[in-house]
Design an enzyme around this catalytic site. Sequence first.
Site, short mmCIF file in Angstrom:
data_model
loop_
_atom_site.label_atom_id
_atom_site.label_comp_id
_atom_site.label_asym_id
_atom_site.label_seq_id
_atom_site.Cartn_x
_atom_site.Cartn_y
_atom_site.Cartn_z
N GLU A 1 -16.11 7.18 6.72
CA GLU A 1 -15.21 6.44 7.62
C GLU A 1 -14.92 7.29 8.84
OE1 GLU A 1 -11.26 5.81 5.93
OE2 GLU A 1 -11.13 7.87 5.26
N LYS B 1 -2.49 7.11 1.30
CA LYS B 1 -2.20 7.38 2.71
C LYS B 1 -1.06 8.40 2.75
CE LYS B 1 -2.14 4.73 6.94
NZ LYS B 1 -2.99 5.66 7.66
N ARG C 1 0.83 -1.21 0.00
CA ARG C 1 0.00 0.00 0.00
C ARG C 1 0.87 1.26 0.00
NH1 ARG C 1 -4.53 0.77 4.49
NH2 ARG C 1 -2.72 1.25 5.76
N1 PXG Z 1 -9.04 5.21 7.30
C1 PXG Z 1 -8.07 6.13 7.50
C2 PXG Z 1 -8.27 7.52 7.04
C3 PXG Z 1 -6.88 5.76 8.14
O1 PXG Z 1 -5.92 6.65 8.36
C4 PXG Z 1 -7.75 3.50 8.35
C5 PXG Z 1 -8.89 3.93 7.69
C6 PXG Z 1 -7.62 2.06 8.72
O2 PXG Z 1 -6.73 1.41 7.82
P1 PXG Z 1 -5.86 0.14 8.23
O3 PXG Z 1 -5.09 -0.18 7.00
O4 PXG Z 1 -4.99 0.57 9.37
O5 PXG Z 1 -6.82 -0.92 8.59
C7 PXG Z 1 -6.70 4.42 8.58
C8 PXG Z 1 -5.43 4.04 9.26
C9 PXG Z 1 -3.99 6.57 14.78
C10 PXG Z 1 -3.71 6.24 13.36
O6 PXG Z 1 -3.04 6.82 15.53
C11 PXG Z 1 -4.62 5.63 12.55
C12 PXG Z 1 -4.33 5.35 11.20
C13 PXG Z 1 -3.14 5.74 10.72
C14 PXG Z 1 -2.24 6.35 11.55
C15 PXG Z 1 -2.50 6.61 12.87
O7 PXG Z 1 -5.16 6.60 15.14
N2 PXG Z 1 -5.29 4.77 10.44
#
Ligand code: PXG
Length: 296
Positions: free
Chosen positions: A187, A154, A54
Amino acid sequence: MTKELLVYIDGKFYPKSEAKISVYDHGLLYGDGVFEGIRAYNGVVFKLKEHIDRLYKSAHPIFLKIPLTKAELSKAVIETLKKNNLKDAYIRLVVTRGVGDLGLDPRKCPKATIIIITEPLLQLHSTEKVENGINTVITWVRRNPVDSATHEMKSLNYLNSILGKIEANNIGADEAICLDKKGYVCEGVGENLFIVRDGKLLTPPLSSGALDGITRTLILRLAKKLGIEVTERDITPNELFTADEAFFTGTAAEVAPIREVNGRLIGTGKPGSVTKRILAEFEKAAKDPAEGSAIK
Ligand code: PXG
Protein backbone atom coordinates in the site's frame (compact mmCIF):
# COMPACT_ATOMS: atom_id res chain seq x y z
CA MET A 1 -9.50 38.42 14.74
CA THR A 2 -11.16 35.31 13.38
CA LYS A 3 -12.54 32.95 15.97
CA GLU A 4 -10.26 30.03 16.79
CA LEU A 5 -11.41 26.50 16.02
CA LEU A 6 -12.41 24.45 19.06
CA VAL A 7 -10.87 21.09 19.90
CA TYR A 8 -12.62 18.42 21.96
CA ILE A 9 -10.55 16.83 24.73
CA ASP A 10 -12.26 14.43 27.14
CA GLY A 11 -15.67 16.04 26.94
CA LYS A 12 -14.56 19.68 26.99
CA PHE A 13 -13.88 22.17 24.21
CA TYR A 14 -10.71 24.27 24.06
CA PRO A 15 -9.56 26.92 21.55
CA LYS A 16 -6.96 25.38 19.23
CA SER A 17 -4.07 27.33 20.81
CA GLU A 18 -5.01 26.03 24.27
CA ALA A 19 -5.84 22.44 23.28
CA LYS A 20 -3.08 20.56 25.09
CA ILE A 21 -2.55 17.22 26.77
CA SER A 22 -0.10 16.01 29.39
CA VAL A 23 3.53 15.23 28.47
CA TYR A 24 2.94 12.03 30.49
CA ASP A 25 0.28 10.85 28.03
CA HIS A 26 1.41 7.52 26.59
CA GLY A 27 0.12 8.57 23.18
CA LEU A 28 3.10 10.95 23.15
CA LEU A 29 5.59 8.89 25.14
CA TYR A 30 5.04 5.60 23.28
CA GLY A 31 2.67 6.18 20.37
CA ASP A 32 0.27 4.09 22.46
CA GLY A 33 -3.16 4.79 21.03
CA VAL A 34 -5.37 4.61 17.96
CA PHE A 35 -6.87 7.12 15.56
CA GLU A 36 -9.13 7.78 12.62
CA GLY A 37 -8.97 10.33 9.80
CA ILE A 38 -12.50 11.16 8.65
CA ARG A 39 -14.03 13.60 6.19
CA ALA A 40 -17.25 15.53 6.06
CA TYR A 41 -18.66 16.59 2.71
CA ASN A 42 -21.46 19.12 2.46
CA GLY A 43 -22.84 18.64 5.98
CA VAL A 44 -22.50 14.84 6.05
CA VAL A 45 -19.76 12.93 7.85
CA PHE A 46 -18.72 10.40 5.24
CA LYS A 47 -18.78 6.79 6.55
CA LEU A 48 -18.83 7.90 10.20
CA LYS A 49 -20.23 4.57 11.40
CA GLU A 50 -17.48 2.63 9.59
CA HIS A 51 -14.75 4.87 11.06
CA ILE A 52 -16.13 4.54 14.59
CA ASP A 53 -16.37 0.76 14.18
CA ARG A 54 -12.77 0.59 12.94
CA LEU A 55 -11.53 2.74 15.85
CA TYR A 56 -13.00 0.26 18.35
CA LYS A 57 -11.55 -2.61 16.30
CA SER A 58 -8.09 -0.99 16.43
CA ALA A 59 -8.43 -0.53 20.22
CA HIS A 60 -9.55 -4.12 20.93
CA PRO A 61 -6.28 -6.05 20.26
CA ILE A 62 -4.28 -3.59 22.39
CA PHE A 63 -6.73 -3.74 25.31
CA LEU A 64 -7.42 -0.02 25.02
CA LYS A 65 -10.77 0.73 26.60
CA ILE A 66 -12.50 3.68 24.99
CA PRO A 67 -14.44 5.35 27.82
CA LEU A 68 -17.44 6.26 25.63
CA THR A 69 -19.96 4.16 23.76
CA LYS A 70 -19.89 4.25 19.97
CA ALA A 71 -23.08 6.36 20.00
CA GLU A 72 -21.57 8.85 22.47
CA LEU A 73 -18.38 9.13 20.47
CA SER A 74 -20.26 9.67 17.19
CA LYS A 75 -22.28 12.36 18.91
CA ALA A 76 -19.10 14.05 20.15
CA VAL A 77 -17.72 14.14 16.58
CA ILE A 78 -20.93 15.76 15.28
CA GLU A 79 -20.97 18.16 18.24
CA THR A 80 -17.38 19.29 17.52
CA LEU A 81 -18.24 19.98 13.87
CA LYS A 82 -21.34 21.92 14.92
CA LYS A 83 -19.40 24.02 17.43
CA ASN A 84 -16.95 24.92 14.66
CA ASN A 85 -19.66 25.50 12.10
CA LEU A 86 -17.95 23.13 9.65
CA LYS A 87 -19.80 21.40 6.83
CA ASP A 88 -16.77 20.32 4.79
CA ALA A 89 -14.06 19.14 7.11
CA TYR A 90 -11.18 16.85 7.91
CA ILE A 91 -11.73 15.18 11.28
CA ARG A 92 -9.00 13.61 13.37
CA LEU A 93 -10.26 11.33 16.12
CA VAL A 94 -7.54 10.18 18.53
CA VAL A 95 -7.76 7.90 21.54
CA THR A 96 -4.54 7.57 23.53
CA ARG A 97 -3.73 5.26 26.45
CA GLY A 98 -3.87 8.36 28.64
CA VAL A 99 -1.65 9.70 31.39
CA GLY A 100 0.73 7.28 33.09
CA ASP A 101 4.26 7.26 34.45
CA LEU A 102 7.48 7.08 32.44
CA GLY A 103 7.38 3.28 32.17
CA LEU A 104 5.68 1.76 29.16
CA ASP A 105 3.32 -0.45 31.19
CA PRO A 106 -0.21 0.52 30.09
CA ARG A 107 -1.61 -0.60 33.46
CA LYS A 108 -0.25 2.67 34.84
CA CYS A 109 -2.69 4.63 32.65
CA PRO A 110 -6.09 4.53 34.30
CA LYS A 111 -8.07 6.42 31.65
CA ALA A 112 -7.81 6.86 27.90
CA THR A 113 -7.67 10.39 26.46
CA ILE A 114 -10.12 11.26 23.68
CA ILE A 115 -9.29 14.06 21.25
CA ILE A 116 -11.37 15.32 18.33
CA ILE A 117 -9.81 17.87 15.98
CA THR A 118 -11.80 19.30 13.09
CA GLU A 119 -10.36 21.52 10.38
CA PRO A 120 -11.57 22.90 7.08
CA LEU A 121 -10.94 20.37 4.29
CA LEU A 122 -7.40 19.32 3.64
CA GLN A 123 -6.34 18.60 0.09
CA LEU A 124 -3.65 15.94 0.08
CA HIS A 125 -2.78 16.12 -3.62
CA SER A 126 -3.31 19.23 -5.78
CA THR A 127 -6.04 19.27 -8.45
CA GLU A 128 -3.28 19.22 -11.08
CA LYS A 129 -1.86 16.03 -9.53
CA VAL A 130 -5.27 14.35 -9.40
CA GLU A 131 -5.86 15.27 -13.06
CA ASN A 132 -2.44 14.17 -14.29
CA GLY A 133 -1.52 11.51 -11.77
CA ILE A 134 1.06 11.46 -9.00
CA ASN A 135 4.68 10.33 -9.08
CA THR A 136 5.48 7.51 -6.71
CA VAL A 137 8.44 5.48 -5.63
CA ILE A 138 8.63 1.99 -4.20
CA THR A 139 10.64 2.54 -1.03
CA TRP A 140 13.07 0.21 0.73
CA VAL A 141 10.89 0.60 3.86
CA ARG A 142 8.79 -2.58 4.11
CA ARG A 143 5.28 -2.39 5.52
CA ASN A 144 5.24 -3.69 9.10
CA PRO A 145 4.55 -7.41 8.86
CA VAL A 146 1.32 -8.77 10.34
CA ASP A 147 3.22 -10.35 13.24
CA SER A 148 4.46 -6.96 14.48
CA ALA A 149 2.91 -3.54 15.20
CA THR A 150 0.77 -4.13 12.11
CA HIS A 151 -0.95 -1.37 10.17
CA GLU A 152 -4.06 -3.53 10.28
CA MET A 153 -4.61 -1.56 13.49
CA LYS A 154 -4.75 2.16 12.92
CA SER A 155 -2.39 2.89 15.79
CA LEU A 156 -0.45 6.04 16.64
CA ASN A 157 2.73 4.22 15.56
CA TYR A 158 3.13 5.78 12.11
CA LEU A 159 6.92 5.89 11.93
CA ASN A 160 6.89 3.11 9.34
CA SER A 161 4.79 5.32 7.06
CA ILE A 162 6.67 8.51 7.95
CA LEU A 163 9.98 6.86 7.07
CA GLY A 164 8.54 5.86 3.69
CA LYS A 165 7.28 9.42 3.16
CA ILE A 166 10.73 10.86 4.00
CA GLU A 167 12.31 8.57 1.40
CA ALA A 168 9.81 9.84 -1.21
CA ASN A 169 10.44 13.47 -0.20
CA ASN A 170 14.21 13.04 -0.45
CA ILE A 171 14.01 12.03 -4.09
CA GLY A 172 11.24 14.42 -5.04
CA ALA A 173 8.43 11.85 -5.47
CA ASP A 174 4.88 12.74 -4.38
CA GLU A 175 4.26 9.51 -2.50
CA ALA A 176 5.88 6.23 -1.45
CA ILE A 177 4.65 2.69 -2.06
CA CYS A 178 5.58 0.04 0.49
CA LEU A 179 6.15 -3.62 -0.28
CA ASP A 180 5.16 -6.30 2.20
CA LYS A 181 7.54 -8.66 3.99
CA LYS A 182 7.49 -11.09 1.04
CA GLY A 183 8.26 -8.41 -1.58
CA TYR A 184 4.74 -7.97 -2.95
CA VAL A 185 3.12 -4.55 -3.34
CA CYS A 186 1.26 -3.60 -0.14
CA GLU A 187 0.00 0.00 0.00
CA GLY A 188 0.97 3.66 0.11
CA VAL A 189 2.01 5.36 3.34
CA GLY A 190 -1.56 6.51 3.99
CA GLU A 191 -3.45 5.00 1.06
CA ASN A 192 -4.50 1.65 -0.30
CA LEU A 193 -3.49 0.77 -3.84
CA PHE A 194 -5.31 -0.65 -6.86
CA ILE A 195 -4.00 -1.56 -10.31
CA VAL A 196 -5.85 -2.22 -13.57
CA ARG A 197 -4.77 -5.00 -15.92
CA ASP A 198 -6.85 -5.96 -18.96
CA GLY A 199 -9.82 -3.95 -17.71
CA LYS A 200 -9.85 -5.76 -14.35
CA LEU A 201 -8.99 -4.36 -10.94
CA LEU A 202 -6.48 -5.93 -8.61
CA THR A 203 -5.65 -4.93 -5.04
CA PRO A 204 -3.36 -6.50 -2.42
CA PRO A 205 -5.07 -8.66 0.21
CA LEU A 206 -5.23 -7.52 3.84
CA SER A 207 -2.82 -10.35 4.69
CA SER A 208 -0.13 -8.14 3.08
CA GLY A 209 -0.44 -5.95 6.19
CA ALA A 210 -2.36 -3.18 4.41
CA LEU A 211 -4.95 -1.22 6.34
CA ASP A 212 -8.55 -2.36 5.84
CA GLY A 213 -9.30 1.01 4.24
CA ILE A 214 -12.82 2.36 4.31
CA THR A 215 -12.31 3.90 0.87
CA ARG A 216 -10.89 0.55 -0.33
CA THR A 217 -14.06 -1.26 0.81
CA LEU A 218 -16.20 1.36 -0.91
CA ILE A 219 -14.20 1.03 -4.15
CA LEU A 220 -14.66 -2.77 -4.07
CA ARG A 221 -18.42 -2.17 -3.85
CA LEU A 222 -18.51 0.55 -6.53
CA ALA A 223 -16.45 -1.59 -8.93
CA LYS A 224 -18.96 -4.43 -8.58
CA LYS A 225 -21.78 -1.97 -9.28
CA LEU A 226 -19.97 -0.79 -12.42
CA GLY A 227 -19.47 -4.40 -13.55
CA ILE A 228 -15.68 -4.21 -13.13
CA GLU A 229 -14.13 -7.44 -11.90
CA VAL A 230 -11.95 -7.08 -8.79
CA THR A 231 -9.51 -9.61 -7.35
CA GLU A 232 -7.66 -9.33 -4.05
CA ARG A 233 -4.32 -11.06 -4.57
CA ASP A 234 -0.56 -10.63 -4.21
CA ILE A 235 0.79 -8.14 -6.78
CA THR A 236 4.46 -8.16 -7.77
CA PRO A 237 6.39 -4.91 -8.32
CA ASN A 238 6.72 -5.98 -11.96
CA GLU A 239 2.93 -6.26 -12.28
CA LEU A 240 2.66 -2.72 -10.92
CA PHE A 241 5.28 -1.37 -13.37
CA THR A 242 3.46 -2.99 -16.30
CA ALA A 243 -0.10 -2.21 -15.16
CA ASP A 244 -2.42 -0.36 -17.56
CA GLU A 245 -3.53 1.94 -14.73
CA ALA A 246 -2.96 2.37 -11.00
CA PHE A 247 -4.48 4.55 -8.29
CA PHE A 248 -4.42 5.17 -4.55
CA THR A 249 -7.50 5.31 -2.35
CA GLY A 250 -7.92 6.85 1.09
CA THR A 251 -9.87 9.33 3.16
CA ALA A 252 -7.27 12.05 2.61
CA ALA A 253 -6.17 10.97 -0.90
CA GLU A 254 -9.72 10.09 -2.10
CA VAL A 255 -9.04 8.43 -5.50
CA ALA A 256 -5.62 9.55 -6.74
CA PRO A 257 -4.35 8.28 -10.12
CA ILE A 258 -0.70 7.17 -10.20
CA ARG A 259 1.35 8.49 -13.11
CA GLU A 260 4.66 6.83 -12.49
CA VAL A 261 6.43 4.34 -10.25
CA ASN A 262 10.23 4.62 -9.84
CA GLY A 263 10.45 6.52 -13.12
CA ARG A 264 8.32 4.04 -15.10
CA LEU A 265 5.18 5.47 -16.65
CA ILE A 266 2.02 3.55 -15.79
CA GLY A 267 0.10 2.89 -19.00
CA THR A 268 -0.02 6.09 -21.04
CA GLY A 269 0.98 8.16 -17.99
CA LYS A 270 -2.50 9.71 -17.90
CA PRO A 271 -5.43 8.57 -15.73
CA GLY A 272 -7.01 5.65 -17.62
CA SER A 273 -10.65 4.88 -18.38
CA VAL A 274 -11.25 2.48 -15.46
CA THR A 275 -9.68 4.94 -12.98
CA LYS A 276 -11.86 7.73 -14.37
CA ARG A 277 -15.04 5.65 -14.03
CA ILE A 278 -14.12 4.71 -10.44
CA LEU A 279 -13.27 8.33 -9.62
CA ALA A 280 -16.60 9.59 -10.98
CA GLU A 281 -18.51 6.95 -9.02
CA PHE A 282 -16.53 7.78 -5.86
CA GLU A 283 -17.37 11.48 -6.23
CA LYS A 284 -21.06 10.58 -6.51
CA ALA A 285 -20.85 8.44 -3.35
CA ALA A 286 -19.02 11.19 -1.43
CA LYS A 287 -21.97 13.51 -2.17
CA ASP A 288 -24.61 10.93 -1.24
CA PRO A 289 -26.09 11.62 2.23
CA ALA A 290 -26.93 7.91 2.51
CA GLU A 291 -23.17 7.16 2.70
CA GLY A 292 -22.70 9.04 5.96
CA SER A 293 -24.17 10.74 9.03
CA ALA A 294 -25.70 14.22 8.82
CA ILE A 295 -24.25 17.03 10.99
CA LYS A 296 -27.44 17.94 12.85
N1 PXG B 1 -3.45 2.71 4.52
C1 PXG B 1 -2.93 3.39 5.56
C2 PXG B 1 -1.66 2.95 6.18
C3 PXG B 1 -3.60 4.52 6.06
O1 PXG B 1 -3.10 5.21 7.08
C4 PXG B 1 -5.31 4.19 4.37
C5 PXG B 1 -4.61 3.07 3.94
C6 PXG B 1 -6.62 4.52 3.71
O2 PXG B 1 -7.68 4.15 4.58
P1 PXG B 1 -9.10 4.88 4.56
O3 PXG B 1 -9.88 4.18 5.61
O4 PXG B 1 -8.83 6.32 4.89
O5 PXG B 1 -9.66 4.68 3.21
C7 PXG B 1 -4.82 4.93 5.45
C8 PXG B 1 -5.52 6.13 5.99
C9 PXG B 1 -2.81 11.75 5.59
C10 PXG B 1 -3.45 10.64 6.34
O6 PXG B 1 -2.81 12.88 6.09
C11 PXG B 1 -3.81 9.46 5.74
C12 PXG B 1 -4.40 8.42 6.49
C13 PXG B 1 -4.56 8.60 7.80
C14 PXG B 1 -4.19 9.79 8.38
C15 PXG B 1 -3.65 10.82 7.66
O7 PXG B 1 -2.30 11.48 4.51
N2 PXG B 1 -4.70 7.26 5.84
